[in-house]
Design an enzyme around this catalytic site. Structure first.
Site: not given
Ligand code: NAD
Length: 281
Positions: A119, A52, A96
């Site tokens: 997200d 990422k 994460q």
């Protein structure tokens, strides 16, 4: 059969973002920033976070990884999220997953400002998506949706089967297909006859995490099949779709790897830019 090239389509999205970010920099003298919080030392999480970061830097985003040891106090994580929420130079925050057991995932997700929730997991974004309002959409289903739309612009009345009902994949995918006027069946581990459901579908999105679950004779001729699964097996990484069999029937199919995976990362970058623009409003 069309092999849906997620790598190529993701690269196109990244190129567009690169241009947009450079324009924003010229016009506003500001660069969107993505901050990723990584707790613990799980190898797959470390790999994902590095991927990422690399992708973010390549398109010109500012990127930061904040690492905490696996026994970190939950309060320290929540306080850090508050700090990032209040930092005007940060446009996107991602924690994460999975988290160590002593940290409450729900608390963490709810602590991230919905405006910086790249997200798309915050209940405000989930609610907005299901109500048909503008929202940040979870990266993997957004990537699947963009792949489907690339090959089939008009989804009106199409029969879609979504395999899996996770908050990460199946549920938001269902909302996106509903928004496009598909007739959607969402299936899960208690579904009685998955083969029968799939054999009616114009579109199948498989996100169960079961290697090669979807077989060739489940798939209608001319169906679009999107394989979200990433499963480690003795023969390497395979998806949730038996690729060799299904490729004989489907009109279009994503490979694993090289299908949905690259789109997930491209959509994370897309969401970061989206959050940045929303924060400027
Ligand atoms: P999950 O375990 O949270 O959910 C799996 C879902 O599948 C559940 O809703 C379950 O009810 C359903 N299911 C299980 N067995 C089934 C069956 N026999 N028939 C129908 N449904 C069944 O998983 P997840 O987080 O949604 O991930 C699913 C897969 O997608 C995994 O392989 C994961 O690695 C992969 N994934 C890929 C990406 C990507 O970028 N390509 C991103 C996220 C997840």
């Amino acid at each position: 059969m069309i092999l849906i090239d997620g790598k190529k389509i993701a690269a196109e999205i990244r190129d567009e973002l690169k241009k947009e970010i450079s324009e924003l920099k010229k016009k506003k003298n500001l660069v969107p920033g993505l901050t990723v919080i990584l707790i613990g030392d799980l190898a797959p999480s470390q790999i994902y976070v590095r991927m990422k970061e690399k992708a973010a830097i390549e398109v010109g985003l500012k990127s930061e990884i904040i690492k905490f040891p696996k026994d970190i106090d939950e309060k320290i994580v929540l306080d850090k999220i508050d700090e990032l929420n209040n930092d005007s130079l940060i446009s996107g925050i991602l924690v994460q997953l999975p988290l160590p057991k002593h940290i409450d995932k729900k608390k963490v997700i709810e602590r991230i400002s919905p405006l910086k929730d790249v997200d798309g997991f915050h209940p405000v974004n989930v609610g907005n998506l299901s109500s048909g309002y503008k929202s940040i959409i979870p990266c993997t289903p957004l990537g699947c949706y963009l792949l489907i739309k690339k090959y089939e612009q008009n989804l009106n009345g199409k029969k879609a089967v979504v395999i899996g009902r996770s908050n990460l994949n199946g549920k938001p995918m269902t909302q996106l297909l509903l928004r496009e006027n598909c007739t959607v069946t969402i299936t899960h581990s208690k579904t009685k006859d998955l083969k029968a459901e799939c054999s009616e579908a114009d579109i199948i999105v498989a996100a169960a995490g079961i290697p090669e679950l979807v077989r060739g004779d489940w798939v209608k001729k001319d169906a679009i099949v999107i394989d979200v699964g990433i499963n480690k097996t003795d023969k390497g990484i395979v998806g949730d779709v038996a690729f060799d069999e299904v490729s004989k029937f489907a009109k279009a199919l994503t490979p694993v790897p090289g299908g949905v995976g690259p789109m997930t990362i491209a959509c994370l970058l897309k969401n970061t830019v989206e959050c940045f623009k929303n924060l400027l409003k």
